[in-house]
Design a protein around this motif. Sequence first.
Motif, PDB file in Angstrom:
ATOM      1  N   ALA A 232       0.837  -1.206   0.000  1.00 32.49           N
ATOM      2  CA  ALA A 232       0.000   0.000   0.000  1.00 32.49           C
ATOM      3  C   ALA A 232       0.868   1.251   0.000  1.00 32.49           C
ATOM      4  O   ALA A 232       0.579   2.235  -0.704  1.00 32.49           O
ATOM      5  N   MET A 233       1.946   1.247   0.788  1.00 38.22           N
ATOM      6  CA  MET A 233       2.853   2.397   0.808  1.00 38.22           C
ATOM      7  C   MET A 233       3.549   2.563  -0.539  1.00 38.22           C
ATOM      8  O   MET A 233       3.723   3.683  -1.036  1.00 38.22           O
ATOM      9  N   MET A 234       3.948   1.453  -1.141  1.00 37.29           N
ATOM     10  CA  MET A 234       4.575   1.537  -2.461  1.00 37.29           C
ATOM     11  C   MET A 234       3.576   2.039  -3.498  1.00 37.29           C
ATOM     12  O   MET A 234       3.912   2.890  -4.336  1.00 37.29           O
ATOM     13  N   GLY A 235       2.339   1.519  -3.448  1.00 41.44           N
ATOM     14  CA  GLY A 235       1.309   1.963  -4.384  1.00 41.44           C
ATOM     15  C   GLY A 235       0.957   3.422  -4.200  1.00 41.44           C
ATOM     16  O   GLY A 235       0.659   4.143  -5.157  1.00 41.44           O
ATOM     17  N   LEU A 236       1.002   3.879  -2.939  1.00 37.42           N
ATOM     18  CA  LEU A 236       0.753   5.292  -2.654  1.00 37.42           C
ATOM     19  C   LEU A 236       1.828   6.153  -3.323  1.00 37.42           C
ATOM     20  O   LEU A 236       1.528   7.201  -3.909  1.00 37.42           O
ATOM     21  N   GLY A 237       3.094   5.704  -3.231  1.00 32.46           N
ATOM     22  CA  GLY A 237       4.166   6.446  -3.874  1.00 32.46           C
ATOM     23  C   GLY A 237       4.040   6.447  -5.384  1.00 32.46           C
ATOM     24  O   GLY A 237       4.230   7.485  -6.038  1.00 32.46           O
ATOM     25  N   LEU A 238       3.703   5.296  -5.958  1.00 26.79           N
ATOM     26  CA  LEU A 238       3.540   5.212  -7.406  1.00 26.79           C
ATOM     27  C   LEU A 238       2.383   6.086  -7.885  1.00 26.79           C
ATOM     28  O   LEU A 238       2.436   6.667  -8.966  1.00 26.79           O
ATOM     29  N   GLY A 239       1.346   6.193  -7.057  1.00 31.22           N
ATOM     30  CA  GLY A 239       0.165   6.950  -7.454  1.00 31.22           C
ATOM     31  C   GLY A 239       0.314   8.450  -7.312  1.00 31.22           C
ATOM     32  O   GLY A 239      -0.272   9.217  -8.089  1.00 31.22           O
ATOM     33  N   LEU A 240       1.130   8.899  -6.327  1.00 32.84           N
ATOM     34  CA  LEU A 240       1.161  10.336  -6.024  1.00 32.84           C
ATOM     35  C   LEU A 240       2.541  10.982  -6.085  1.00 32.84           C
ATOM     36  O   LEU A 240       2.630  12.196  -6.331  1.00 32.84           O
TER      37      LEU A 240
END
Length: 371
Positions: A232-240
């Motif tokens: 989730a933290m990695m996806g948050l970084g990829l998304g924003l």
Amino acid sequence: MAKHRGRGIATIEYPTGMNQNGDPSQAWIKLKPDGRVDVFAGTVDIGQGSKTVHTQIVADTIGVPYEWVTMDVSNTDSSPICTGSFASRGTFIGGNAVRFAADRVREKILEIASKEMEIDPADLEIADGEVVAKGAPDRRLGLADVAGAATWTYGELITGTGAAFKPYANVNDDTGEVDSEPHSAISYAACVADVEVDDETGEVRVEKLVQVYDVGRAINPTLVEGQIEGGAMMGLGLGLLESSYPYYPSVEHRGEQFGSYLAPSLEDLPELDTVIIENPSADGPFGAKAIGEMANNAQPPAIMSAIHDALGVWVTEAPATPDKVLRALRERKEPRRDGKRVVYDDEISIRAVSASGGKDAEGNGFVLPDD
């Protein structure tokens, strides 16, 4: 000017292991004279927890306490072959290899114990490091006694090997049909993102992520949840925040220090609601399926959908930085259809971002709308 809230959802599916098979993992196990178990495998633990999970699989399969099992994955000269720690294959494929090896060790233990106890192997079981007669719990023999008998009475080394390998699936190039299933298991996941977007600054804040993962069976639920929350933290970084192509507008403008590369911190962590669904795979160890790589796949598209729900515009390129959000508000582009294609943004199409227009040296490549 105001802050707007939106909700978006994304769903994914993810194959286990390498596509089109040819993806072996091997393991071998020996039982020492004191009843302890040594496991040699090629799957290296790089933080994903495979060493812990494989130890659990071996312990449960043989019937010994977890503490009795020692995993050795330290040396490629002494360990069997493994394709690698990638492709979300550690628990499923590597786990199957150690399970198959443990099955053979268990069979050999029961064979030796049956001689010592004069009971048919089919009437014996192993639990908590002891061989016990079914229906007669007072008839039992410690694993150390079985291993000692194998060594000193019968001159045998109790050992077992296992290999997880699925044959190559031949593909018909004309029809796309295969002569066998190309994957052993498919995992599924969904993510719901709640965001707050400032239409004046373009700032996006993810307030909550609800994540639902079908992992077959969670052999170690704590590790599974850790993978999902880390993803989730990695996806948050990829998304924003994080750009996988960090050259804006050219390489000279890329920061030279690690600190100039923006990545999420705990301050950015939204509320997380994790749901683990267990829909067992018939081929996986104890029903397990993949979890590793898929853990960061669903968040970016869910965040983009939530921004659209909040503002009514599409940010068509990740990460959704404030400048991209504001540009989307100014331009308010709508996707267009080109046959079966839906084109969201011509500026970031393959033709636009590729130096060769998406073609290789022979002129082959993607068929683009204006070809």
